[in-house]
Scaffold this motif. Structure first.
Motif, mmCIF file in Angstrom:
data_model
loop_
_atom_site.group_PDB
_atom_site.id
_atom_site.type_symbol
_atom_site.label_atom_id
_atom_site.label_comp_id
_atom_site.label_asym_id
_atom_site.label_seq_id
_atom_site.Cartn_x
_atom_site.Cartn_y
_atom_site.Cartn_z
ATOM 1 N N PHE A 337 0.729 -1.611 -0.103
ATOM 2 C CA PHE A 337 -0.005 0.481 -0.145
ATOM 3 C C PHE A 337 0.886 1.226 0.096
ATOM 4 O O PHE A 337 0.437 2.046 -0.290
ATOM 5 C CB PHE A 337 -1.234 -0.234 1.209
ATOM 6 N N LYS A 338 1.827 1.217 0.983
ATOM 7 C CA LYS A 338 2.549 2.366 0.517
ATOM 8 C C LYS A 338 3.307 2.886 -1.067
ATOM 9 O O LYS A 338 3.309 3.860 -1.095
ATOM 10 C CB LYS A 338 4.185 2.018 1.289
ATOM 11 N N TRP A 339 3.328 1.657 -2.529
ATOM 12 C CA TRP A 339 3.606 2.159 -3.085
ATOM 13 C C TRP A 339 2.588 2.650 -3.632
ATOM 14 O O TRP A 339 2.165 3.517 -4.263
ATOM 15 C CB TRP A 339 4.285 0.610 -3.988
ATOM 16 N N GLU A 526 8.550 -4.142 3.365
ATOM 17 C CA GLU A 526 7.585 -3.289 4.216
ATOM 18 C C GLU A 526 7.905 -2.445 4.954
ATOM 19 O O GLU A 526 6.685 -1.112 4.751
ATOM 20 C CB GLU A 526 7.351 -4.458 5.238
ATOM 21 N N THR A 527 9.070 -1.771 5.062
ATOM 22 C CA THR A 527 8.829 -0.058 5.623
ATOM 23 C C THR A 527 9.808 0.876 5.060
ATOM 24 O O THR A 527 9.996 1.803 5.710
ATOM 25 C CB THR A 527 10.192 -0.612 6.856
ATOM 26 N N GLY A 528 10.634 0.492 3.807
ATOM 27 C CA GLY A 528 10.283 1.365 3.175
ATOM 28 C C GLY A 528 12.581 2.008 2.898
ATOM 29 O O GLY A 528 12.685 2.479 2.745
ATOM 30 N N LEU A 529 12.947 0.500 3.927
ATOM 31 C CA LEU A 529 14.223 0.510 3.924
ATOM 32 C C LEU A 529 14.753 0.117 3.583
ATOM 33 O O LEU A 529 16.080 0.319 3.151
ATOM 34 C CB LEU A 529 14.992 0.244 5.430
ATOM 35 N N ILE A 530 14.186 -0.813 2.026
ATOM 36 C CA ILE A 530 15.016 -1.333 1.475
ATOM 37 C C ILE A 530 16.391 -0.422 -0.295
ATOM 38 O O ILE A 530 16.875 -0.144 -0.128
ATOM 39 C CB ILE A 530 14.493 -1.784 -0.002
ATOM 40 N N THR A 531 15.090 0.673 -0.615
ATOM 41 C CA THR A 531 15.551 1.780 -1.023
ATOM 42 C C THR A 531 17.295 2.054 -0.361
ATOM 43 O O THR A 531 18.238 2.179 -1.051
ATOM 44 C CB THR A 531 14.941 3.269 -1.726
ATOM 45 N N LYS A 532 17.384 2.746 1.099
ATOM 46 C CA LYS A 532 18.732 2.654 1.520
ATOM 47 C C LYS A 532 19.691 1.927 1.044
ATOM 48 O O LYS A 532 20.419 1.995 1.504
ATOM 49 C CB LYS A 532 18.054 3.178 2.969
ATOM 50 N N ILE A 533 18.901 0.695 1.465
ATOM 51 C CA ILE A 533 19.603 -0.563 1.545
ATOM 52 C C ILE A 533 20.676 -1.217 0.730
ATOM 53 O O ILE A 533 21.717 -0.598 -0.563
ATOM 54 C CB ILE A 533 19.142 -1.757 1.538
ATOM 55 N N THR A 534 18.922 -0.869 -0.980
ATOM 56 C CA THR A 534 20.552 -0.225 -2.224
ATOM 57 C C THR A 534 20.909 0.537 -2.734
ATOM 58 O O THR A 534 22.495 0.046 -3.378
ATOM 59 C CB THR A 534 18.643 -0.445 -2.494
ATOM 60 N N ASP A 535 21.137 1.617 -1.662
ATOM 61 C CA ASP A 535 22.136 2.358 -1.915
ATOM 62 C C ASP A 535 23.487 2.298 -1.462
ATOM 63 O O ASP A 535 24.595 2.704 -1.947
ATOM 64 C CB ASP A 535 21.274 3.898 -1.628
ATOM 65 N N TRP A 536 23.487 1.532 -0.568
ATOM 66 C CA TRP A 536 24.584 0.555 0.183
ATOM 67 C C TRP A 536 25.361 -0.431 -1.173
ATOM 68 O O TRP A 536 26.226 -0.043 -0.987
ATOM 69 C CB TRP A 536 25.167 0.509 1.373
ATOM 70 N N PRO A 564 11.021 -4.306 -6.068
ATOM 71 C CA PRO A 564 10.044 -2.877 -6.750
ATOM 72 C C PRO A 564 10.101 -1.582 -6.465
ATOM 73 O O PRO A 564 10.117 -0.818 -7.854
ATOM 74 C CB PRO A 564 8.665 -3.689 -5.916
ATOM 75 N N GLN A 565 9.916 -1.031 -5.111
ATOM 76 C CA GLN A 565 10.523 0.252 -4.575
ATOM 77 C C GLN A 565 11.551 0.640 -5.144
ATOM 78 O O GLN A 565 11.668 2.258 -5.594
ATOM 79 C CB GLN A 565 10.980 0.346 -3.329
ATOM 80 N N ASP A 566 12.448 -0.367 -5.677
ATOM 81 C CA ASP A 566 14.084 0.752 -6.283
ATOM 82 C C ASP A 566 13.628 1.232 -7.505
ATOM 83 O O ASP A 566 13.914 2.153 -7.685
ATOM 84 C CB ASP A 566 15.237 -0.313 -6.554
ATOM 85 N N ILE A 567 13.243 -0.013 -8.283
ATOM 86 C CA ILE A 567 12.944 0.202 -9.266
ATOM 87 C C ILE A 567 11.960 2.414 -9.636
ATOM 88 O O ILE A 567 11.616 2.887 -10.478
ATOM 89 C CB ILE A 567 12.277 -1.049 -10.497
#
Ligand code: C2E
Ligand code: MG
Ligand code: MG
Length: 734
Positions: A337-339, A526-536, A564-567
């Motif tokens: 739903f965040k997306w 779920e928490t939206g932290l994934i993009t930050k992880i990808t950034d590392w 998906p959130q990265d893309i």
């Protein structure tokens, strides 16, 4: 009017003293003696000797009595009478005449004279008659004044009562209306005639008759009488009440005050009925109801809100406790739903929630309560659950109801839900516990891949708390110091070489040790932290591959997993370009791994980004192929180079011939049909290898060759590639 002559004593009895008398007679002598006679009694007499003179005086002055002789020099007394009548003079007239014919008397009496006295007369008789006439006249005048006053006050009273904003009535001792004011017709539609003589129950709402009975039958008069009893009155069917559209217009709510009516207030047996004043409080009621409704309903979906849900849950607990029954609570949370929130406009999100609510409503049975807790969270109370299967079937129904796409304007959106289920009394005996348990179970569904349902169980609690604390730990780990990358070789059977490495993140948690990405990546998503992880991850991977390229492994390809959130990020393509450029890598080194769900989410947006990447030489692989959406349609239309057959299919291979792996052969055939490359994941055994080789699938990844390795181990593997093949017991290429 007669003010100067008219007076009554304190008891209202008219007084005759000072009365003025007009004496009309052509014999002045006689008249004068009569005047003196009257003067002795305190009357004031005035003499006229002709008809015309008398009429002139009467026009000017007012008298209490006229004594009229019929024989006048210029006209008859009858003519004078006619004039008096014509002038509308109400002064009583006594005819005093020598004419002794009965005719004269009758004619005079017909003309309204008070009396007829024949000459000669006894002075006493005249005096008595005159006094009576004056007294009677004054009495009539007094009555008229009182009548007038009464009439006036009745009119005022009627006006006040009819224009009162309240309904005012009186009942007789049998409870029948004997008076209702105009307001009854305005408010209820019943006319005066329709109510008078009818029993009060005619206009009381059936359900409220018991309550209304007490107040309508009120016999007390004082302050002990019933005050402000609230109930509903019926309206006449055809009345249309303005502003009552959404409410039942067939009744109005009133508050009534009533008290007994007594002929003599001090005598209990003089009871005559009762009267009451009722106020129409429908407007207030309507506002109250609207406020109450708003307080316990979600304005967007019109579903009960958290407050009402908890209320109903409380009732269900009481009920089930009494009857020893069980019931289920479901926590329904929309996936990604965040997306949705980030991508769709406000209006579209609202519309989507309304559409979802409507679909969910369709899954309910009678007696079920569906509520919106807020955001994308819905809860369900299923009071009538005989067995777990009942809840299962509702959960399945809900999941199925969401499968079809949602059309939001031009846009087609797919959405699924994760459902947690708790049971009363097994999982809690109060509403908070039951909601919490369902919520925890729902989170487990999310962690296990969403789009499903689970029943709560005790073990979930510990996991839930571990995850919760993991979330805050993950935030702290974001500076990268607790992450490392592992690399898993991708083998090409034909060239018997490592053609690429898949980049896989590892989290070295200060307390828990190594945490699997299977555990924290979904949490990060779920928490939206994934993009930050990808950034590392991505720059770190580029740094490592750049080293390897410099070491001479300059064909080595880099497979990186993107969520998906990265893309969906605006700068997805730019970030990739930047990472590659900074480490001197070209675009064609990179293989972007995405999942099927990425493609389903935000088609237009992700497709165009993937196209841009492909145009620059980057390849796109669909990871875990076959585990997500089963639609094959997108394989043709989407910018994909490769599918990675999910390890679950490979692990299903039991045997070493192609026939032993029908699913894998089907997937390979599909890939060939769409001219896509295939990578097999999770290749663990020689059997897997031989089946895949037989199917012509020559690129693979799996423990048979190598587990994911740290940078140093991976470097060694690159330097000693033949060892991998030895371990895999493959005949080395000559
Ligand atoms: P994946 O992308 O499908 O990665 C393959 C997973 O299969 C890896 O698990 C790998 O260790 C495991 N695997 C490889 N060969 C075998 C085998 O022969 N047998 C078995 N049983 N497993 C094998 P890992 O490293 O635990 O990663 C799990 C998932 O986490 C990955 O699945 C990927 O979806 C995700 N992931 C890992 N690193 C990242 C990352 O940097 N970013 C994102 N977004 N996701 C990542
Ligand atoms: Mg992968
Ligand atoms: Mg995979």
């Amino acid at each position: 009017m007669f003010a100067e002559n008219f007076y009554t004593d304190e008891a209202g009895i008219p007084q005759v003293r000072g009365a003025r008398i007009l004496l009309i007679d052509d014999e002045p002598r006689l008249s004068e003696s009569v005047r003196q006679l009257f003067a002795l009694k305190g009357y004031v007499g005035q003499l006229c000797t002709s008809g015309s003179e008398a009429i002139a005086v009467l026009k000017q002055e007012r008298f209490d009595l006229v004594l009229l002789d019929l024989m006048l020099p210029d006209m008859t007394g009858h003519e004078v009478l006619d004039q008096i009548i014509a002038m509308g003079i109400a002064t009583p007239v006594i005819v005093v005449s020598g004419d002794s014919t009965i005719d004269a008397a009758i004619t005079a009496l017909r003309k309204g004279v008070y009396n007829f006295i024949r000459k000669p007369y006894e002075p006493e008789e005249l005096l008595k008659t005159a006094e009576n006439a004056i007294y009677k006249h004054r009495l009539e005048q007094a009555n008229r004044v009182i009548q007038g006053k009464l009439e006036h006050s009745r009119n005022i009273y009627k006006y006040l009562v009819d224009s009162s904003p309240d309904l005012i009535y009186t009942l007789d001792e049998e409870g029948l209306f004997n008076f209702v004011n105009q307001r009854f017709e305005d408010v209820l539609g019943f006319t005066n005639d329709e109510l008078i003589g009818k029993h009060y129950t005619t206009i009381v709402h059936e359900e409220d008759i018991e309550r209304a009975k007490y107040i309508f039958n009120e016999r007390r008069m004082d302050n002990r009488s019933r005050q402000n009893v609230e109930f509903r009155m019926k309206c006449k069917n055809d009345i249309v009440r303005e502003g009552y559209k959404s409410f039942d217009s067939s009744f109005v709510t009133i508050v009534l005050k009533a008290r007994g009516l007594y002929g003599k207030p001090e005598l209990a047996d003089s009871f005559q009925g009762s009267y009451g004043v009722a106020r129409d409080i429908s407007d207030r009621k309507k506002t109250e109801e609207a406020i109450n409704y708003q307080a316990c309903h979600d304005p967007l979906t019109d579903l009960p809100n958290r407050l009402l849900f908890k209320d109903r849950l409380g009732l269900a607990i009481n009920q089930s406790e009494r009857h020893g029954e069980q019931f289920a609570v479901m926590f329904v949370d929309l996936d990604r739903f965040k997306w949705v929130n980030d991508t769709l406009g406000h209006m579209q999100v609202d519309e989507l929630l309304q559409l979802v609510a409507a679909r969910l409503k369709n899954c309910l049975r009678k007696g079920d309560t569906l509520a919106r807790m807020g955001g994308d969270e819905f809860t369900l109370l299923l009071p009538d659950v005989k067995s777990k299967e009942d809840a299962v079937s509702t959960a399945n129904k809900i999941l199925k109801s969401l499968v079809g796409s949602f059309q939001l304007g031009q846009r087609e959106v797919f959405i699924s839900a994760s459902i947690g289920v708790s049971l009363y009394p097994e999982h809690g005996d109060n509403s908070d516990m039951l909601i919490k348990a369902a919520d925890i179970a729902m989170y487990h569904v999310k962690w296990e891949g969403k789009n499903g349902y689970m029943f709560y169980n005790q073990e979930m609690n510990a996991v839930f708390h571990r995850k919760l604390s993991m979330e805050s730990d993950l935030r702290r780990a974001l500076d990268g110091s607790q992450f490392i990358l592992h690399y898993q070789p991708q083998i090409d059977l034909n060239s018997q070489s490592i053609i690429g490495m898949e980049v896989l993140i590892r989290w070295i948690h200060p307390d828990l040790g190594l945490v699997s990405p299977l555990e924290f990546i979904p949490l990060a998503e779920e928490t939206g932290l994934i993009t930050k992880i990808t950034d590392w991850v991505f720059p770190e991977a580029c740094r490592q591959f750049s080293l390897w390229h410099k070491m001479g492994f300059d064909k080595l390809r880099m497979s990186v997993n993107f969520s998906p959130q990265d893309i969906e990020r605006e700068d997805f393509v730019a970030k990739i370009d930047q990472g590659l450029r900074e480490h001197g890598l070209s675009n064609d080194v990179l293989d972007v791994e995405i999942t099927e769900s990425t493609l389903m989410r935000d088609l237009e947006n992700s497709i165009s980004k993937l196209r841009d990447l492909r145009a620059a030489g980057t390849t796109v692989a669909v990871d875990d192929f076959g585990t997500g959406y089963s639609s094959l349609g997108y394989l043709k239309s989407f910018p994909i180079n490769t599918i990675k057959i999910d390890k679950s299919f490979i692990h299903d291979i039991h045997g070493s011939a192609a026939d032993d792996a029908p699913l894998v052969s089907a997937i390979v055939a599909i890939a060939k049909g769409f001219k896509l490359n295939v990578i097999a994941e999770g290749v663990e055994t020689a059997e897997h290898l031989s089946v895949l080789a037989a199917l012509g699938c020559t690129i693979m990844q799996g423990f048979l060759f190598s587990r994911p390795l740290n940078a140093q181990q991976a470097t060694e593997a690159l330097q000693n590639q033949h060892k991998l093949f030895q371990l895999a017991e493959l005949p080395l290429k000559s």
